[in-house]
Write a protein that holds these residues in place. Sequence first.
Motif: not given
Length: 198
Positions: A33-34, A37, A95-96
Amino acid sequence: MHRLRAPLIWVALGLALGGPAYLAAQSPLLAWRHPVYIVAGFAGVLGLGLILLQPLLAGGKLPGLPLRRGRQVHRITGGLLVMSVVLHVASLWLTSPPDVIDALLFRSPTPFSPFGVVAMWAIFATAVMALGRRRWRLPYRMWRAVHTTLGAVIVLGTVLHALLIEGTMEPLSKLALCALVLVATLAVIADLRGARGR
Protein backbone atom coordinates in the motif's frame (compact mmCIF):
# COMPACT_ATOMS: atom_id res chain seq x y z
CA MET A 1 -13.18 -7.76 43.33
CA HIS A 2 -14.95 -4.40 43.52
CA ARG A 3 -11.56 -2.65 43.66
CA LEU A 4 -10.47 -4.45 40.51
CA ARG A 5 -13.60 -3.52 38.56
CA ALA A 6 -12.43 -0.09 37.37
CA PRO A 7 -8.92 -1.21 36.31
CA LEU A 8 -10.36 -4.23 34.53
CA ILE A 9 -12.83 -2.06 32.60
CA TRP A 10 -10.02 0.25 31.46
CA VAL A 11 -7.79 -2.69 30.51
CA ALA A 12 -10.65 -4.27 28.53
CA LEU A 13 -11.32 -0.97 26.79
CA GLY A 14 -7.63 -0.59 25.97
CA LEU A 15 -7.58 -4.07 24.45
CA ALA A 16 -10.78 -3.41 22.52
CA LEU A 17 -9.29 -0.25 21.00
CA GLY A 18 -5.64 -1.21 20.72
CA GLY A 19 -6.02 -4.85 19.70
CA PRO A 20 -7.63 -4.27 16.29
CA ALA A 21 -5.22 -1.43 15.51
CA TYR A 22 -2.21 -3.59 16.44
CA LEU A 23 -3.43 -6.51 14.34
CA ALA A 24 -4.14 -4.19 11.42
CA ALA A 25 -0.57 -2.90 11.66
CA GLN A 26 0.66 -6.48 11.23
CA SER A 27 -1.32 -7.02 8.02
CA PRO A 28 0.81 -8.23 5.09
CA LEU A 29 -1.36 -6.07 2.81
CA LEU A 30 0.39 -2.96 4.15
CA ALA A 31 3.55 -3.93 2.28
CA TRP A 32 1.82 -3.16 -1.01
CA ARG A 33 0.00 0.00 0.00
CA HIS A 34 0.99 3.61 -0.62
CA PRO A 35 1.72 5.49 2.67
CA VAL A 36 -1.20 7.88 2.10
CA TYR A 37 -3.55 4.92 1.68
CA ILE A 38 -2.22 3.44 4.93
CA VAL A 39 -2.92 6.75 6.69
CA ALA A 40 -6.46 6.67 5.31
CA GLY A 41 -7.00 3.17 6.63
CA PHE A 42 -5.71 3.87 10.11
CA ALA A 43 -7.71 7.08 10.31
CA GLY A 44 -10.73 4.87 9.73
CA VAL A 45 -9.61 2.44 12.45
CA LEU A 46 -9.16 5.39 14.83
CA GLY A 47 -12.62 6.69 13.94
CA LEU A 48 -14.20 3.30 14.71
CA GLY A 49 -12.48 3.27 18.08
CA LEU A 50 -13.67 6.78 18.89
CA ILE A 51 -17.22 5.75 18.02
CA LEU A 52 -16.98 3.06 20.71
CA LEU A 53 -15.88 5.70 23.24
CA GLN A 54 -18.64 8.18 22.42
CA PRO A 55 -21.67 6.41 23.94
CA LEU A 56 -19.62 5.22 26.92
CA LEU A 57 -18.59 8.80 27.67
CA ALA A 58 -22.04 10.27 27.03
CA GLY A 59 -23.68 7.69 29.28
CA GLY A 60 -21.18 7.99 32.13
CA LYS A 61 -20.21 4.33 31.76
CA LEU A 62 -16.46 4.69 32.32
CA PRO A 63 -15.14 4.49 35.90
CA GLY A 64 -13.45 7.61 37.16
CA LEU A 65 -15.38 9.78 34.71
CA PRO A 66 -18.68 10.94 36.21
CA LEU A 67 -21.47 11.85 33.81
CA ARG A 68 -20.66 15.56 33.57
CA ARG A 69 -16.94 15.00 33.07
CA GLY A 70 -17.61 12.16 30.66
CA ARG A 71 -19.75 14.42 28.50
CA GLN A 72 -17.00 17.04 28.43
CA VAL A 73 -14.58 14.40 27.15
CA HIS A 74 -17.35 13.23 24.78
CA ARG A 75 -17.23 16.66 23.09
CA ILE A 76 -13.45 16.47 22.73
CA THR A 77 -13.52 12.97 21.25
CA GLY A 78 -16.32 14.14 18.95
CA GLY A 79 -13.93 16.74 17.56
CA LEU A 80 -11.26 14.06 17.16
CA LEU A 81 -13.80 11.89 15.34
CA VAL A 82 -14.52 14.68 12.86
CA MET A 83 -10.78 15.13 12.26
CA SER A 84 -10.27 11.39 11.76
CA VAL A 85 -13.07 11.32 9.16
CA VAL A 86 -11.61 14.33 7.34
CA LEU A 87 -8.18 12.68 7.35
CA HIS A 88 -9.68 9.39 6.14
CA VAL A 89 -11.53 10.98 3.22
CA ALA A 90 -8.77 13.46 2.33
CA SER A 91 -6.18 10.68 2.20
CA LEU A 92 -8.44 8.55 0.00
CA TRP A 93 -8.91 11.61 -2.22
CA LEU A 94 -5.14 11.90 -2.64
CA THR A 95 -4.90 8.25 -3.69
CA SER A 96 -7.88 8.28 -6.07
CA PRO A 97 -10.11 11.35 -6.52
CA PRO A 98 -12.52 9.61 -8.96
CA ASP A 99 -13.28 6.88 -6.41
CA VAL A 100 -14.05 9.45 -3.72
CA ILE A 101 -16.30 11.42 -6.09
CA ASP A 102 -18.16 8.24 -7.04
CA ALA A 103 -18.61 7.40 -3.35
CA LEU A 104 -19.89 10.88 -2.47
CA LEU A 105 -22.35 10.75 -5.38
CA PHE A 106 -23.53 7.26 -4.34
CA ARG A 107 -22.48 5.70 -7.63
CA SER A 108 -19.53 3.67 -6.38
CA PRO A 109 -19.72 -0.07 -7.21
CA THR A 110 -18.26 -0.99 -3.81
CA PRO A 111 -21.01 -2.05 -1.36
CA PHE A 112 -19.36 -0.41 1.66
CA SER A 113 -19.16 3.11 0.20
CA PRO A 114 -22.75 4.37 0.71
CA PHE A 115 -22.75 3.36 4.38
CA GLY A 116 -19.51 5.24 4.98
CA VAL A 117 -20.77 8.34 3.21
CA VAL A 118 -24.04 8.39 5.18
CA ALA A 119 -22.11 7.97 8.43
CA MET A 120 -19.74 10.78 7.41
CA TRP A 121 -22.54 13.27 6.77
CA ALA A 122 -24.23 12.24 10.01
CA ILE A 123 -20.97 12.91 11.88
CA PHE A 124 -20.67 16.35 10.28
CA ALA A 125 -24.33 17.12 11.05
CA THR A 126 -23.81 16.09 14.67
CA ALA A 127 -20.78 18.36 14.97
CA VAL A 128 -22.70 21.31 13.50
CA MET A 129 -25.57 20.69 15.90
CA ALA A 130 -23.21 20.49 18.87
CA LEU A 131 -21.53 23.77 17.91
CA GLY A 132 -24.82 25.55 17.22
CA ARG A 133 -26.87 24.25 20.10
CA ARG A 134 -26.65 27.38 22.25
CA ARG A 135 -26.86 29.79 19.33
CA TRP A 136 -30.03 28.17 17.98
CA ARG A 137 -31.50 27.78 21.48
CA LEU A 138 -32.94 24.39 20.68
CA PRO A 139 -35.03 22.79 23.43
CA TYR A 140 -32.85 20.21 25.19
CA ARG A 141 -35.22 17.30 24.58
CA MET A 142 -35.40 18.06 20.86
CA TRP A 143 -31.64 18.46 20.63
CA ARG A 144 -31.01 15.21 22.48
CA ALA A 145 -33.50 13.31 20.33
CA VAL A 146 -31.88 14.51 17.11
CA HIS A 147 -28.39 13.97 18.53
CA THR A 148 -29.24 10.42 19.58
CA THR A 149 -30.83 9.64 16.20
CA LEU A 150 -27.79 10.93 14.34
CA GLY A 151 -25.58 8.90 16.68
CA ALA A 152 -27.50 5.75 15.81
CA VAL A 153 -27.10 6.50 12.09
CA ILE A 154 -23.36 7.06 12.61
CA VAL A 155 -22.96 3.76 14.46
CA LEU A 156 -25.01 1.67 12.04
CA GLY A 157 -23.43 3.24 8.95
CA THR A 158 -19.89 2.94 10.30
CA VAL A 159 -20.32 -0.67 11.43
CA LEU A 160 -21.72 -1.75 8.06
CA HIS A 161 -19.01 0.23 6.27
CA ALA A 162 -16.27 -1.46 8.32
CA LEU A 163 -17.67 -4.98 8.13
CA LEU A 164 -18.09 -4.87 4.34
CA ILE A 165 -14.51 -3.76 3.74
CA GLU A 166 -11.98 -6.53 3.19
CA GLY A 167 -8.81 -4.67 4.06
CA THR A 168 -6.02 -4.50 6.58
CA MET A 169 -8.17 -4.99 9.70
CA GLU A 170 -8.10 -8.54 11.03
CA PRO A 171 -11.65 -9.92 10.57
CA LEU A 172 -12.35 -11.32 14.06
CA SER A 173 -11.01 -8.30 15.96
CA LYS A 174 -12.94 -6.02 13.61
CA LEU A 175 -16.12 -7.99 14.20
CA ALA A 176 -15.58 -7.86 17.97
CA LEU A 177 -14.99 -4.10 17.93
CA CYS A 178 -18.08 -3.51 15.80
CA ALA A 179 -20.14 -5.68 18.15
CA LEU A 180 -18.91 -3.66 21.14
CA VAL A 181 -19.84 -0.43 19.36
CA LEU A 182 -23.37 -1.68 18.77
CA VAL A 183 -23.82 -3.02 22.32
CA ALA A 184 -22.48 0.16 23.94
CA THR A 185 -24.70 2.36 21.78
CA LEU A 186 -27.84 0.33 22.39
CA ALA A 187 -27.17 0.21 26.14
CA VAL A 188 -26.80 3.98 26.42
CA ILE A 189 -29.84 4.67 24.23
CA ALA A 190 -31.86 2.32 26.44
CA ASP A 191 -30.64 4.16 29.54
CA LEU A 192 -31.59 7.52 28.04
CA ARG A 193 -35.08 6.27 27.22
CA GLY A 194 -35.44 4.87 30.71
CA ALA A 195 -34.37 8.16 32.27
CA ARG A 196 -36.81 10.02 30.03
CA GLY A 197 -39.61 7.70 31.09
CA ARG A 198 -38.85 8.27 34.76
